[in-house]
Each structure stands twice: as C-alpha cells, then as structure tokens.
Design a protein around this motif. Structure first.
Motif, mmCIF file in Angstrom:
data_model
loop_
_atom_site.group_PDB
_atom_site.id
_atom_site.type_symbol
_atom_site.label_atom_id
_atom_site.label_comp_id
_atom_site.label_asym_id
_atom_site.label_seq_id
_atom_site.Cartn_x
_atom_site.Cartn_y
_atom_site.Cartn_z
ATOM 1 N N LYS A 1 -1.498 1.179 10.811
ATOM 2 C CA LYS A 1 -2.824 1.475 11.531
ATOM 3 C C LYS A 1 -2.519 2.717 12.514
ATOM 4 O O LYS A 1 -3.305 3.624 12.635
ATOM 5 C CB LYS A 1 -2.883 0.476 12.668
ATOM 6 C CG LYS A 1 -4.048 0.668 13.804
ATOM 7 C CD LYS A 1 -4.847 -0.402 13.965
ATOM 8 C CE LYS A 1 -6.030 -0.438 14.867
ATOM 9 N NZ LYS A 1 -7.115 0.448 14.489
ATOM 10 N N ASP A 2 -1.177 2.977 12.892
ATOM 11 C CA ASP A 2 -0.861 4.209 13.550
ATOM 12 C C ASP A 2 -1.043 5.688 12.604
ATOM 13 O O ASP A 2 -1.327 6.532 13.147
ATOM 14 C CB ASP A 2 0.553 4.216 14.083
ATOM 15 C CG ASP A 2 0.982 3.658 15.256
ATOM 16 O OD1 ASP A 2 0.025 2.976 15.897
ATOM 17 O OD2 ASP A 2 2.041 2.952 15.387
ATOM 18 N N MET A 3 -0.478 5.150 11.324
ATOM 19 C CA MET A 3 -0.712 6.561 10.188
ATOM 20 C C MET A 3 -2.066 6.892 10.139
ATOM 21 O O MET A 3 -2.515 7.679 9.936
ATOM 22 C CB MET A 3 0.327 6.065 9.057
ATOM 23 C CG MET A 3 1.404 6.106 9.316
ATOM 24 S SD MET A 3 2.705 5.799 7.837
ATOM 25 C CE MET A 3 2.036 7.338 7.063
ATOM 26 N N GLU A 4 -2.900 5.503 9.921
ATOM 27 C CA GLU A 4 -4.245 5.792 9.904
ATOM 28 C C GLU A 4 -5.062 6.498 10.966
ATOM 29 O O GLU A 4 -5.775 7.565 10.757
ATOM 30 C CB GLU A 4 -5.142 4.424 9.534
ATOM 31 C CG GLU A 4 -5.039 3.923 8.152
ATOM 32 C CD GLU A 4 -5.270 2.366 8.371
ATOM 33 O OE1 GLU A 4 -5.293 1.841 7.230
ATOM 34 O OE2 GLU A 4 -6.083 1.998 9.194
ATOM 35 N N ASN A 5 -4.449 6.239 12.463
ATOM 36 C CA ASN A 5 -4.967 6.899 13.260
ATOM 37 C C ASN A 5 -4.600 8.515 13.545
ATOM 38 O O ASN A 5 -5.385 9.254 13.760
ATOM 39 C CB ASN A 5 -4.572 6.209 14.570
ATOM 40 C CG ASN A 5 -5.250 4.858 15.041
ATOM 41 O OD1 ASN A 5 -6.342 4.797 14.355
ATOM 42 N ND2 ASN A 5 -4.641 4.260 15.531
ATOM 43 N N GLU B 1 5.163 -5.242 11.978
ATOM 44 C CA GLU B 1 5.612 -3.930 12.306
ATOM 45 C C GLU B 1 4.911 -3.059 11.146
ATOM 46 O O GLU B 1 4.591 -1.942 11.434
ATOM 47 C CB GLU B 1 7.146 -3.846 12.084
ATOM 48 C CG GLU B 1 7.664 -4.562 13.491
ATOM 49 C CD GLU B 1 9.078 -4.562 13.394
ATOM 50 O OE1 GLU B 1 9.764 -4.330 14.403
ATOM 51 O OE2 GLU B 1 9.643 -4.683 12.190
ATOM 52 N N MET B 2 4.983 -3.481 9.924
ATOM 53 C CA MET B 2 4.414 -2.713 8.895
ATOM 54 C C MET B 2 2.820 -2.349 9.201
ATOM 55 O O MET B 2 2.238 -1.397 9.093
ATOM 56 C CB MET B 2 4.479 -3.248 7.324
ATOM 57 C CG MET B 2 6.116 -3.194 7.256
ATOM 58 S SD MET B 2 6.233 -4.054 5.628
ATOM 59 C CE MET B 2 5.194 -2.993 4.630
ATOM 60 N N MET C 1 -5.117 -3.438 5.862
ATOM 61 C CA MET C 1 -3.988 -2.519 5.211
ATOM 62 C C MET C 1 -4.124 -2.763 3.652
ATOM 63 O O MET C 1 -4.044 -3.796 2.980
ATOM 64 C CB MET C 1 -2.539 -2.905 5.701
ATOM 65 C CG MET C 1 -1.399 -1.963 5.364
ATOM 66 S SD MET C 1 0.051 -2.201 6.085
ATOM 67 C CE MET C 1 0.531 -3.629 5.866
ATOM 68 N N THR C 2 -4.187 -1.628 2.930
ATOM 69 C CA THR C 2 -4.212 -1.712 1.519
ATOM 70 C C THR C 2 -2.875 -1.760 0.923
ATOM 71 O O THR C 2 -1.966 -1.096 1.414
ATOM 72 C CB THR C 2 -5.219 -0.363 0.996
ATOM 73 O OG1 THR C 2 -4.218 0.804 1.333
ATOM 74 C CG2 THR C 2 -6.506 -0.326 1.561
ATOM 75 N N ASN C 3 -3.019 -2.041 -0.320
ATOM 76 C CA ASN C 3 -1.680 -2.054 -0.859
ATOM 77 C C ASN C 3 -0.749 -0.702 -1.091
ATOM 78 O O ASN C 3 0.196 -0.333 -1.048
ATOM 79 C CB ASN C 3 -1.686 -2.689 -2.366
ATOM 80 C CG ASN C 3 -1.902 -4.189 -2.477
ATOM 81 O OD1 ASN C 3 -1.663 -4.797 -1.512
ATOM 82 N ND2 ASN C 3 -2.577 -4.518 -3.516
ATOM 83 N N SER C 4 -1.841 0.327 -1.157
ATOM 84 C CA SER C 4 -1.177 1.665 -1.152
ATOM 85 C C SER C 4 -0.352 2.160 0.006
ATOM 86 O O SER C 4 0.524 2.628 0.131
ATOM 87 C CB SER C 4 -2.140 2.692 -1.721
ATOM 88 O OG SER C 4 -2.914 2.924 -0.843
ATOM 89 N N ASN C 5 -1.327 1.809 1.195
ATOM 90 C CA ASN C 5 -0.766 2.143 2.502
ATOM 91 C C ASN C 5 0.507 1.151 2.568
ATOM 92 O O ASN C 5 1.665 1.643 3.213
ATOM 93 C CB ASN C 5 -1.611 1.664 3.530
ATOM 94 C CG ASN C 5 -2.840 2.607 3.796
ATOM 95 O OD1 ASN C 5 -2.628 3.731 3.204
ATOM 96 N ND2 ASN C 5 -3.788 2.448 4.418
ATOM 97 N N ILE D 1 4.112 2.496 3.282
ATOM 98 C CA ILE D 1 5.054 2.348 4.537
ATOM 99 C C ILE D 1 6.465 1.828 4.107
ATOM 100 O O ILE D 1 7.422 2.056 4.816
ATOM 101 C CB ILE D 1 4.327 1.176 5.444
ATOM 102 C CG1 ILE D 1 3.201 1.768 6.026
ATOM 103 C CG2 ILE D 1 5.154 0.615 6.399
ATOM 104 C CD1 ILE D 1 3.210 2.840 7.000
ATOM 105 N N LYS D 2 6.399 0.688 2.989
ATOM 106 C CA LYS D 2 7.692 0.520 2.661
ATOM 107 C C LYS D 2 8.648 1.694 2.174
ATOM 108 O O LYS D 2 10.004 1.483 2.330
ATOM 109 C CB LYS D 2 7.508 -0.460 1.353
ATOM 110 C CG LYS D 2 7.111 -2.037 1.975
ATOM 111 C CD LYS D 2 7.022 -2.871 0.612
ATOM 112 C CE LYS D 2 6.470 -4.071 0.983
ATOM 113 N NZ LYS D 2 6.192 -4.825 -0.287
#
Length: 96
Positions: A30-34, A24-25, A1-5, A9-10
C-alpha cells in the motif's frame, strides 16, 4: 495486493534481508502504491517555465586553484604514530 506486487515486495525484502509477515507485506504494498501515485502526480506537473536548480540556497563552491607542491616528508608524518607498517599508519583491527 496483486501477485506482481506481492512478488516485487518479496524480491525487495529479500534484497534488504528482511523477513516480512503477510500484514507487513500488504502495508508495504500500500505504501508503494501511494508513492507511485505521488510520483505520477509529480510527473504531470508542468515544469516547462521553471529553471533547473542544484541548490535551493544559491550556494557556490569556492574552489582553490590546483597548484602542485612539494610532498610532505612521509617519515616526519609517521613519526606521530605509535604503530606503523612500512609507510602506513597501523591501527587496531576493527572488523573480524
């Protein structure tokens, strides 16, 4: 997970007033990337020869003609209510 992701998410979780732990984050990232990957796949589909649709069931709205009429008698309508305030129905308070 990158810092921007992680920051995204935050940000989204704060808008939704969710407190998420690190697992959870990562799961949400991962869900958002999918989802984004799926959207990229859909974006590449050639739809040039496909007509746009509003309903897949070919439904049509049956609208009546808008003809102004005589308004109903407000006092007669409010006579069905136990409680009224001025020319409105009065109901118990639902939310504090």
């Amino acid at each position: 997970m990158t810092n921007s992701n992680n920051d995204y998410i935050k940000y989204i979780s704060s808008l939704a007033k969710l407190s998420l732990d690190n697992d959870e984050m990562q799961s949400l990232a991962k869900d958002m990337e999918n989802i984004i990957g799926l959207m990229d796949t859909i974006k590449d589909i050639d739809t040039d020869n496909i007509d746009a649709t509003e309903h897949i069931s070919h439904m049509t709205n049956n609208m009546r003609e808008d003809i102004p009429g005589t308004p109903s008698d407000c006092n007669k309508i409010l006579s069905n209510s136990k409680h009224r305030i001025d020319n409105c129905f009065a109901i118990p308070k639902m939310i504090d």
